[in-house]
Design a protein around this motif. Structure first.
Motif, PDB file in Angstrom:
ATOM      1  N   ASP A 181      -5.031   2.330  -0.120  1.00  0.00           N
ATOM      2  CA  ASP A 181      -5.985   1.218  -0.209  1.00  0.00           C
ATOM      3  C   ASP A 181      -5.423   0.026   0.556  1.00  0.00           C
ATOM      4  N   THR A 182      -6.045  -0.336   1.664  1.00  0.00           N
ATOM      5  CA  THR A 182      -5.539  -1.444   2.486  1.00  0.00           C
ATOM      6  C   THR A 182      -5.657  -2.786   1.784  1.00  0.00           C
ATOM      7  N   ALA A 183      -6.457  -2.831   0.712  1.00  0.00           N
ATOM      8  CA  ALA A 183      -6.589  -4.072  -0.059  1.00  0.00           C
ATOM      9  C   ALA A 183      -5.611  -4.128  -1.230  1.00  0.00           C
ATOM     10  N   SER A 184      -4.617  -3.245  -1.253  1.00  0.00           N
ATOM     11  CA  SER A 184      -3.628  -3.242  -2.338  1.00  0.00           C
ATOM     12  C   SER A 184      -2.998  -4.623  -2.471  1.00  0.00           C
ATOM     13  N   ARG A 185      -2.921  -5.093  -3.701  1.00  0.00           N
ATOM     14  CA  ARG A 185      -2.459  -6.459  -3.918  1.00  0.00           C
ATOM     15  C   ARG A 185      -1.954  -6.630  -5.342  1.00  0.00           C
ATOM     16  N   ILE A 186      -1.299  -7.748  -5.542  1.00  0.00           N
ATOM     17  CA  ILE A 186      -0.802  -8.150  -6.851  1.00  0.00           C
ATOM     18  C   ILE A 186      -1.529  -9.421  -7.256  1.00  0.00           C
ATOM     19  N   GLU A 187      -1.966  -9.481  -8.493  1.00  0.00           N
ATOM     20  CA  GLU A 187      -2.676 -10.660  -9.007  1.00  0.00           C
ATOM     21  C   GLU A 187      -1.813 -11.328 -10.064  1.00  0.00           C
ATOM     22  N   ASN A 188      -1.404 -12.561  -9.808  1.00  0.00           N
ATOM     23  CA  ASN A 188      -0.655 -13.326 -10.803  1.00  0.00           C
ATOM     24  C   ASN A 188      -1.653 -14.169 -11.590  1.00  0.00           C
ATOM     25  N   ARG A 189      -1.735 -13.942 -12.891  1.00  0.00           N
ATOM     26  CA  ARG A 189      -2.743 -14.577 -13.734  1.00  0.00           C
ATOM     27  C   ARG A 189      -2.189 -15.768 -14.517  1.00  0.00           C
ATOM     28  N   ASN A 233       0.818 -14.661 -22.043  1.00  0.00           N
ATOM     29  CA  ASN A 233       1.779 -15.520 -22.737  1.00  0.00           C
ATOM     30  C   ASN A 233       3.173 -14.902 -22.712  1.00  0.00           C
ATOM     31  N   ARG A 234       3.295 -13.744 -22.041  1.00  0.00           N
ATOM     32  CA  ARG A 234       4.579 -13.074 -21.904  1.00  0.00           C
ATOM     33  C   ARG A 234       4.808 -12.644 -20.462  1.00  0.00           C
ATOM     34  N   ILE A 235       6.062 -12.425 -20.118  1.00  0.00           N
ATOM     35  CA  ILE A 235       6.445 -12.123 -18.739  1.00  0.00           C
ATOM     36  C   ILE A 235       6.433 -10.610 -18.561  1.00  0.00           C
ATOM     37  N   THR A 236       5.279 -10.103 -18.179  1.00  0.00           N
ATOM     38  CA  THR A 236       5.104  -8.669 -18.024  1.00  0.00           C
ATOM     39  C   THR A 236       4.253  -8.379 -16.797  1.00  0.00           C
ATOM     40  N   TRP A 237       4.248  -7.115 -16.406  1.00  0.00           N
ATOM     41  CA  TRP A 237       3.304  -6.676 -15.388  1.00  0.00           C
ATOM     42  C   TRP A 237       2.667  -5.378 -15.854  1.00  0.00           C
ATOM     43  N   GLY A 238       1.452  -5.137 -15.385  1.00  0.00           N
ATOM     44  CA  GLY A 238       0.747  -3.917 -15.759  1.00  0.00           C
ATOM     45  C   GLY A 238      -0.154  -3.460 -14.629  1.00  0.00           C
ATOM     46  N   ALA A 239      -0.501  -2.185 -14.658  1.00  0.00           N
ATOM     47  CA  ALA A 239      -1.408  -1.621 -13.669  1.00  0.00           C
ATOM     48  C   ALA A 239      -2.844  -1.924 -14.083  1.00  0.00           C
ATOM     49  N   ASP A 240      -3.492  -2.830 -13.324  1.00  0.00           N
ATOM     50  CA  ASP A 240      -4.875  -3.222 -13.614  1.00  0.00           C
ATOM     51  C   ASP A 240      -5.055  -3.607 -15.077  1.00  0.00           C
ATOM     52  N   ASN A 241      -4.143  -4.443 -15.574  1.00  0.00           N
ATOM     53  CA  ASN A 241      -4.171  -4.887 -16.971  1.00  0.00           C
ATOM     54  C   ASN A 241      -4.379  -6.394 -16.989  1.00  0.00           C
ATOM     55  N   ARG A 242      -5.538  -6.837 -17.471  1.00  0.00           N
ATOM     56  CA  ARG A 242      -5.878  -8.254 -17.425  1.00  0.00           C
ATOM     57  C   ARG A 242      -5.146  -9.107 -18.457  1.00  0.00           C
ATOM     58  N   GLY A 243      -4.392  -8.502 -19.338  1.00  0.00           N
ATOM     59  CA  GLY A 243      -3.608  -9.282 -20.284  1.00  0.00           C
ATOM     60  C   GLY A 243      -2.209  -9.583 -19.784  1.00  0.00           C
ATOM     61  N   MET A 258       0.844  -1.198   0.000  1.00  0.00           N
ATOM     62  CA  MET A 258       0.000   0.000   0.000  1.00  0.00           C
ATOM     63  C   MET A 258       0.877   1.244   0.000  1.00  0.00           C
ATOM     64  N   SER A 259       0.634   2.112  -0.965  1.00  0.00           N
ATOM     65  CA  SER A 259       1.445   3.321  -1.088  1.00  0.00           C
ATOM     66  C   SER A 259       0.644   4.557  -0.704  1.00  0.00           C
ATOM     67  N   LYS A 260       1.335   5.674  -0.583  1.00  0.00           N
ATOM     68  CA  LYS A 260       0.690   6.962  -0.318  1.00  0.00           C
ATOM     69  C   LYS A 260       0.482   7.753  -1.605  1.00  0.00           C
ATOM     70  N   ASP A 261       1.042   7.261  -2.697  1.00  0.00           N
ATOM     71  CA  ASP A 261       0.882   7.914  -3.998  1.00  0.00           C
ATOM     72  C   ASP A 261       0.698   6.827  -5.041  1.00  0.00           C
ATOM     73  N   ARG A 267      -0.972  -8.486 -12.695  1.00  0.00           N
ATOM     74  CA  ARG A 267      -1.903  -7.354 -12.699  1.00  0.00           C
ATOM     75  C   ARG A 267      -1.802  -6.684 -11.329  1.00  0.00           C
ATOM     76  N   ALA A 268      -1.291  -5.476 -11.301  1.00  0.00           N
ATOM     77  CA  ALA A 268      -1.109  -4.773 -10.040  1.00  0.00           C
ATOM     78  C   ALA A 268      -2.364  -3.970  -9.712  1.00  0.00           C
ATOM     79  N   LEU A 269      -2.961  -4.280  -8.578  1.00  0.00           N
ATOM     80  CA  LEU A 269      -4.144  -3.575  -8.096  1.00  0.00           C
ATOM     81  C   LEU A 269      -3.724  -2.759  -6.880  1.00  0.00           C
ATOM     82  N   LEU A 270      -3.001  -1.685  -7.162  1.00  0.00           N
ATOM     83  CA  LEU A 270      -2.342  -0.888  -6.130  1.00  0.00           C
ATOM     84  C   LEU A 270      -2.819   0.550  -6.245  1.00  0.00           C
ATOM     85  N   TYR A 271      -3.511   0.985  -5.211  1.00  0.00           N
ATOM     86  CA  TYR A 271      -4.066   2.327  -5.215  1.00  0.00           C
ATOM     87  C   TYR A 271      -3.681   3.029  -3.908  1.00  0.00           C
ATOM     88  N   PRO A 272      -3.502   4.352  -3.941  1.00  0.00           N
ATOM     89  CA  PRO A 272      -3.062   5.072  -2.738  1.00  0.00           C
ATOM     90  C   PRO A 272      -3.990   4.834  -1.548  1.00  0.00           C
TER      91      PRO A 272
END
Length: 490
Positions: free
Chosen positions: A382-390, A361-371, A315-318, A375-380
């Protein structure tokens, strides 16, 4: 019920092996008393095998005292089987012990290992009211933990994480399909190894994602599964109509990795058994070979907490990544090829990795990107900030898959690694591809310094041997493609 029952249990054979203490003996007495009070007739003593499939023995309730005090013996070959249920290690000549160190006790003539019932994991079965499931750990006859047993692998990873000052919270999103059964494939000629696949038809039509009328069509079975999941203590959160025909998704409350792994295997077992009772077939296969069927993914949500304060370190402040989130993402990306054997463990799973299908099919990460893979679900704030490995699919052994997340993410933090810039185009050609077949994943895992260091050569060599046997059977099977390609031509 004897008042001295706990004393008898804590003085039994398991206690002498160091596998039963006073606290667990008292808990065991409570389980026995509960089973009697609820008129439980049989108890299924089960463990999650190397594929995350529950195996074990069913005993009469009166045998619980013996099980808690002395354990239950089962053949060690249950730990040596591939997905066809073939034993793929040489248990007779002993030659395999030369290359698989530490396995002497398991490869000596199909000897027994011991199931150690865990009194904190007792579940009366709502779909079989006279019976209950009791989860077990596995040890050898000398009382030693088995290095590649499912719970032991995850416990090893969790211990390393706690030693570093962290604990994790994981979330479950599980996709699966429910079909109507049209042919159970019970003719004698269908009793092969593995058996012939049963025949099915759809329970619902697809391509109407989150459409309420589709949910209504399947509400009866979904309500039943939800109620039973609640009675098992699995904490289901949402029940959804997914994209494909007859495809559904359940999500669950966040919890610790071990609790979530137990929930996963119990849920998968419950769904298959309850559906079978009703003439239905549930499958968690990654990509069924059925007309218009879509792939089943398993999205692993993960947060990292400071073990002393409980603060979510993602969880970040920004809108910038925290150092812990950046390191965790970097570690998952770096070790993604080797981790694939633990998150995508079947031949079939790699056929899910396709472009523009909401699967990576590739080794990448994105902000709330389902492809993207991550998929990083990280918002200032937000106590539920989390990373989703798809990357994972629902055939994965959750204990192994969670261990891969913990060890990969932790390595990124401890090494001081930083995540690369996020992607907006996860299927772009420039990014490194995930392994595109099981053989490539096996090779990456075998060469992984991380997993050899963290989990030991025994575990790595064991799993490589197991999965190479599966891959070799696949290569030696004449496929429909070969028949169409060559039968008429030559």
């Amino acid at each position: 019920m004897s008042k001295n029952l706990a004393d008898e249990i804590k003085s039994g054979a398991l206690a002498k092996l160091g596998a039963r203490d006073e606290n667990s003996a008292h808990l065991a007495q409570g389980i026995i008393e509960q089973a009697v009070a609820k008129n439980i007739e049989t108890v299924r003593l089960v463990f999650a095998d190397q594929h995350g499939i529950l195996r074990g023995k069913t005993v009469a309730t009166r045998m619980l005292k013996s099980a808690f005090s002395s354990g239950i013996g089962v053949p060690s070959t249950l730990l040596l089987k591939d997905t066809s249920h073939r034993t793929v290690f040489d248990v007779w000549s002993g030659d395999a012990t030369e290359t698989l160190s530490g396995m002497d006790t398991l490869l000596g003539g199909a000897s027994d290992v011991l199931l150690v019932p865990d009194p904190t994991c007792f579940h009366p079965l709502p779909w079989s009211p006279h019976s209950a499931i009791l989860m077990c750990d596995v040890i050898d006859r000398a009382g030693a933990a088995i290095g590649f047993s499912s719970r032991n692998v995850l416990q090893t990873a969790e211990d390393q994480m706690r030693d570093a000052g962290f604990e994790a919270i994981f979330g479950l999103e599980v996709e699966f399909q429910i079909f109507q059964k049209t042919d159970a494939a019970l003719d004698h000629e269908h009793a092969t190894i593995p058996p012939k696949a049963i025949e099915t038809r759809n329970l619902t039509q697809g391509w109407q994602y989150l459409t309420d009328t589709r949910y209504s069509e399947a509400e009866e079975i979904l309500d039943t599964l939800r109620r039973f999941a609640e009675e098992l203590g699995l904490a289901p959160r949402s029940m959804e109509v997914e994209m494909g025909p007859s495809q559904f998704e359940f999500t669950f409350d966040p919890s610790s990795p071990m609790i979530q792994a137990d929930r996963f295997v119990l849920f998968r077992t419950m769904v298959k058994e309850v559906c079978a009772q009703r003439g239905l077939h549930a499958t968690f296969m990654a990509k069924p070979k059925l007309a218009n069927a879509v792939a089943n993914g398993w999205h692993i949500h993960q947060s990292l907490l400071d073990i002393k304060t409980g603060v979510n370190l993602f969880m970040s402040k920004d809108n910038k990544l925290t150092s812990h989130a950046s390191g965790w993402i970097a570690g998952l990306l770096e070790h993604a090829p080797a981790s694939c054997l633990l998150t995508t463990p079947t031949v079939n799973g790699y056929k899910r990795f396709s472009e523009f299908q909401l699967a990576p099919n590739r080794i990448t990460w994105g902000a709330d990107n389902r492809g993207a893979m991550i998929r990083a679900l990280l918002y200032p704030d937000d106590t539920a900030s989390r990373i989703e490995n798809r990357v994972a699919d629902t055939t994965a052994n959750p204990y192994y898959a969670f261990a891969a997340q913990i060890l990969g993410g932790l390595s990124g933090i401890t090494s001081g690694a930083a995540a690369p810039p996020p992607t907006r185009t996860p299927y772009a050609k420039g990014a490194t591809q995930l392994p595109d077949n099981l053989s490539a994943a096996i090779d990456a895992f075998e060469d992984s310094t991380l997993f050899r260091t963290a989990l030991g050569d025994e575990f790595v060599d064991y799993l490589v041997h197991l999965k190479r046997a599966e891959w070799q059977r696949y290569l030696m099977t004449v496929s429909e493609w070969e028949q169409a390609e060559y039968f008429n031509l030559f």
